[in-house]
Design an enzyme around this catalytic site. Structure first.
Site, short mmCIF file in Angstrom:
data_model
loop_
_atom_site.label_atom_id
_atom_site.label_comp_id
_atom_site.label_asym_id
_atom_site.label_seq_id
_atom_site.Cartn_x
_atom_site.Cartn_y
_atom_site.Cartn_z
N CYS A 1 -9.00 20.98 27.21
CA CYS A 1 -10.01 20.03 26.55
C CYS A 1 -9.93 20.19 25.16
O CYS A 1 -10.83 19.26 24.58
CB CYS A 1 -11.38 20.27 27.18
SG CYS A 1 -12.04 21.86 26.93
N CYS B 1 -14.64 22.20 31.68
CA CYS B 1 -14.31 20.85 31.88
C CYS B 1 -13.79 20.50 33.08
O CYS B 1 -13.42 19.39 33.45
CB CYS B 1 -13.37 20.38 30.64
SG CYS B 1 -11.84 21.46 30.63
N LEU C 1 8.95 4.42 -10.99
CA LEU C 1 10.45 4.25 -10.70
C LEU C 1 10.54 2.60 -10.63
O LEU C 1 11.53 2.14 -10.59
CB LEU C 1 10.41 4.69 -9.27
CG LEU C 1 10.25 6.10 -8.91
CD1 LEU C 1 10.23 6.64 -7.48
CD2 LEU C 1 11.38 6.87 -9.87
N GLY C 2 9.40 1.65 -10.56
CA GLY C 2 9.49 0.40 -10.45
C GLY C 2 8.20 -0.24 -9.81
O GLY C 2 7.26 0.52 -9.91
N GLY D 1 6.91 -2.76 -6.99
CA GLY D 1 7.25 -3.71 -5.63
C GLY D 1 6.23 -4.64 -5.38
O GLY D 1 5.35 -5.07 -6.12
N GLY E 1 2.71 -3.05 -5.55
CA GLY E 1 2.13 -2.29 -6.68
C GLY E 1 3.19 -1.37 -7.35
O GLY E 1 4.36 -1.26 -7.02
N ASP F 1 11.41 -7.63 7.80
CA ASP F 1 11.83 -7.80 6.46
C ASP F 1 13.32 -7.14 6.33
O ASP F 1 13.28 -6.30 5.07
CB ASP F 1 10.71 -7.52 5.54
CG ASP F 1 11.24 -8.44 4.24
OD1 ASP F 1 12.00 -9.11 3.93
OD2 ASP F 1 10.12 -7.88 3.29
#
Length: 654
Positions: free
Chosen positions: A155, A165, A403-404, A406, A409, A516
């Site tokens: 349980c 139980c 890094l970039g 997108g 954000g 996507d």
């Protein structure tokens, strides 16, 4: 007479004091059984001790040593026993020769005892139940599985004194079929003892299952207290499997903990899995890339051939003439004679592939070079950093270079606990339906495949939300192929398409839709493996570029008619997008329908217009793309079929 003699034999084994006790209370049972330590949180073979158990009318006592020479180790007053019942092992492997456990619950303790057979266990349980049936402290409910590692396995309660139980039956035991009701007992309500049960039937016990022994393919340094460290090449026993990506294992010292399932392989699964030079599921093109990246004379690997069950040695040499390097591929051949033998060169036969490899590591013997340096694939990603750990503490993250930026954000390179490189996406406010995504993230974390970018976890306790994923050194696939335009051959471009199709095949089998799929949403690592990223994320993005006037999000130039007409998504709509991605790959990063606006593309596709054949795509390869762009979804290929078609095309071009 015989019974009396047996009784006398039993009594002679006891010392004088015990003899008097037995004479007064009568000996009921005596057996050599195994007792598990009650004090240890973790259990190992060292915690299972052989003991002589003696049951009388008043006590259960256990001794160390033989019946002739023994030392008393413990004793339980029968009046204090609350429950006696068999233990369902719940998949727990038992590290002792007795595989049939039962439990004696008394005071604040649970005594676990292991019998050598189901029959002997039933005898002990039935006899002890008979002796305690008048106890006032018998429990109403009990725990049918073990207390182990600070939790009740049945349980998952963490309080050792937690109420049981499962309802406890003072008569019979749960290893038997239920007994029929006693006539008249239903109305009187009196607890009459049932008639003696029939002889126990042969039942198949979970405990009889054979231990699964595995070999570690990679080193794994456990990061949480619940983890177990793996050492490459060592053997472990699987204790339980509760998750497709993580399993509990035990090492040779009896220590237990969670390990990634993709870091171990069954010991007897295949002859090559345990060797560092064997690279499973690596195709010819990927093998050449890995060997050229290492750039070491005699670098080699053994991989699966295109023919099922066959193997190929891929070997790198720098002395291919005029200072050039090359990769040679040698099929491992099998002799027709019995017993079967393996060879690369006619004169040198071996009874196994490992023996063949060992020989050619010291002797070229017909090869362009000897096998000097095994080149393997890097350790795969794990589904999360530990078992069921999806919420990450932001204080464990170190933020490094950007890094970039997108759709969500800013994306940064970072480290988790200063050791694991990760990509950290900070979700800007208003960019996503956060609550819906957080629930979905738990599901997405369990998706784990060598051709999917792994989601490690999320930080949701403070704003902004962070998404922590596997770091892919060479970045976005679209930029990768654009920056290297003109350097790719057909086989390499097919290999890229194959990587993506294999990741999508896994999503398809798990009934997960990407929504996507495009080259911009795939990433490349330093081993030149392409992985699908951001699967399922499109549902949660608030972005005008992805939203039509009807409020439906989709990237038009990658979408089939049923999406922009009816907002109908399926694996078949992902198939259409994959065809466009393949077109991106074979044009080395061109924009689909680059001369047309979105509304024009909707009109053109609806009228049957399709993208043209790229110069680097043979008619055979263009057929694969067209199989993705059939108007009716049911007429399109599946990802499983796409994988086969690409594999066939690779063999044709090899």
């Amino acid at each position: 007479m015989l019974k009396r003699q047996a009784k006398c034999n039993q009594l002679h084994r006891l010392d004088h004091g015990e003899l008097q006790a037995v004479m007064n209370s009568e000996l009921i049972l005596e057996d050599i059984l195994i007792k598990r330590s009650q004090q240890r949180k973790r259990t190992s073979p060292l915690n299972y001790k052989e003991r002589l158990f003696v049951l009388t009318k008043t006590r259960l006592t256990y001794y160390e040593g033989s019946p002739e020479k023994k030392t008393k180790k413990g004793s339980v007053d029968l009046q204090k026993i609350k429950c006696v019942e068999i233990v369902k092992n719940g998949g727990v492997l038992i590290p002792c020769q007795n595989k049939y456990p039962f439990q004696v619950v008394h005071d604040a303790s649970t005594l676990y005892i292991f019998a050598p057979s189901n029959e002997r266990r039933s005898v002990w349980v039935q006899n002890m139940k008979e002796e305690i049936k008048r106890n006032t402290s018998v429990v109403a409910k009990f725990h049918p599985q073990f207390w182990q590692e600070g939790v009740w396995l049945c349980c998952r309660q963490v309080d050792k004194m937690a109420l049981g139980c499962e309802e406890y039956n003072l008569f019979g035991d749960i290893s038997r079929k239920p007994l029929p009701p006693i006539p008249g007992n239903e109305t009187t309500g009196k607890a009459r003892r049932p008639p003696p049960p029939p002889p126990p039937e042969e039942v198949k016990n979970e405990e009889e299952t054979k231990e699964e022994v595995v070999i570690a393919l990679y080193n794994f340094d456990g990061v949480e207290a619940q983890d177990l460290t793996l050492v490459q090449g060592e053997e472990y026993v699987i204790v339980e499997k509760r998750d497709v990506n993580w399993c509990k294992a035990r090492n040779k010292y009896g220590e237990e903990g969670y390990v990634p399932s993709n870091y171990v392989t069954e010991k007897n699964l295949g002859p090559l899995d345990q060797y560092v030079w064997y690279c499973k599921n690596v195709n010819r093109n990927h093998a050449e890339q890995l060997l050229r990246n290492e750039d070491k004379e005699g670098g080699f690997m053994v991989r699966d051939s295109s023919s099922p069950g066959a193997f190929t040695v891929s070997l790198y040499t720098k002395s291919a003439g005029e200072g050039a390097s090359s990769v040679r591929h040698y099929h491992i051949k099998e002799s027709q004679s019995m017993p079967k033998q393996y060879y690369l060169a006619e004169k040198h036969h071996f009874s196994s592939i490992p023996e063949l490899i060992e020989y050619h590591q010291h002797n070229a013997a017909g090869l362009v070079a000897r096998l000097r340096y095994p080149v393997g694939t890097s350790a795969p990603s794990t589904a999360g950093f530990s078992y069921e750990k999806w919420e990450i503490n932001p204080s464990d993250l170190t933020f490094m270079k950007e890094l970039g930026c997108g759709q969500y954000g800013v994306v940064r390179l970072g480290k988790w606990r200063a050791q694991h490189k990760v990509a950290i996406k900070a979700i800007r406010e208003g960019a996503m339906y956060e609550e819906d995504f957080i629930e979905e993230a738990k599901v997405m974390m369990k998706l784990s495949h060598p051709k999917l970018v792994q989601l490690y976890g999320v930080c949701t306790q403070k704003s902004p939300i962070y998404i922590v994923t596997e770091f892919m050194e060479l970045g976005c696939l679209l930029n990768y192929i654009r920056q290297r335009r003109g350097s790719f051959n057909t086989e390499t471009l097919l290999g890229i398409s194959q990587d993506v199709s294999e990741g999508m095949e896994y999503l398809e089998k798990n009934k997960f839709i990407h929504r996507d799929l495009a080259a911009r949403n795939c990433l490349v690592n330093d081993s030149l493996v392409v992985k699908v990223s951001d699967f399922g994320m499109a549902r949660y993005i608030l972005d005008d570029q992805y939203t039509s006037s009807f409020g439906v999000k989709f990237p038009v130039k990658w979408s089939p008619p049923e999406v922009f007409n009816f907002s109908k998504y399926s694996s078949k709509s992902d198939i259409w997008s994959f065809g466009v991605l393949m077109w991106e790959v074979f044009t080395e990063g061109r924009m689909p329908y680059e001369q047309n606006a979105n509304h024009e593309v909707v009109m053109m596709v609806s009228q049957g217009h399709r993208l043209y054949r790229p110069k680097k795509a043979t008619p055979n390869i263009y057929d694969i793309m067209q199989s993705c762009w059939r108007e009716k979804p049911e007429d399109r290929s599946t990802f499983s079929q796409i994988c086969v078609m690409i594999r066939d095309a690779l063999e044709g071009d090899s």
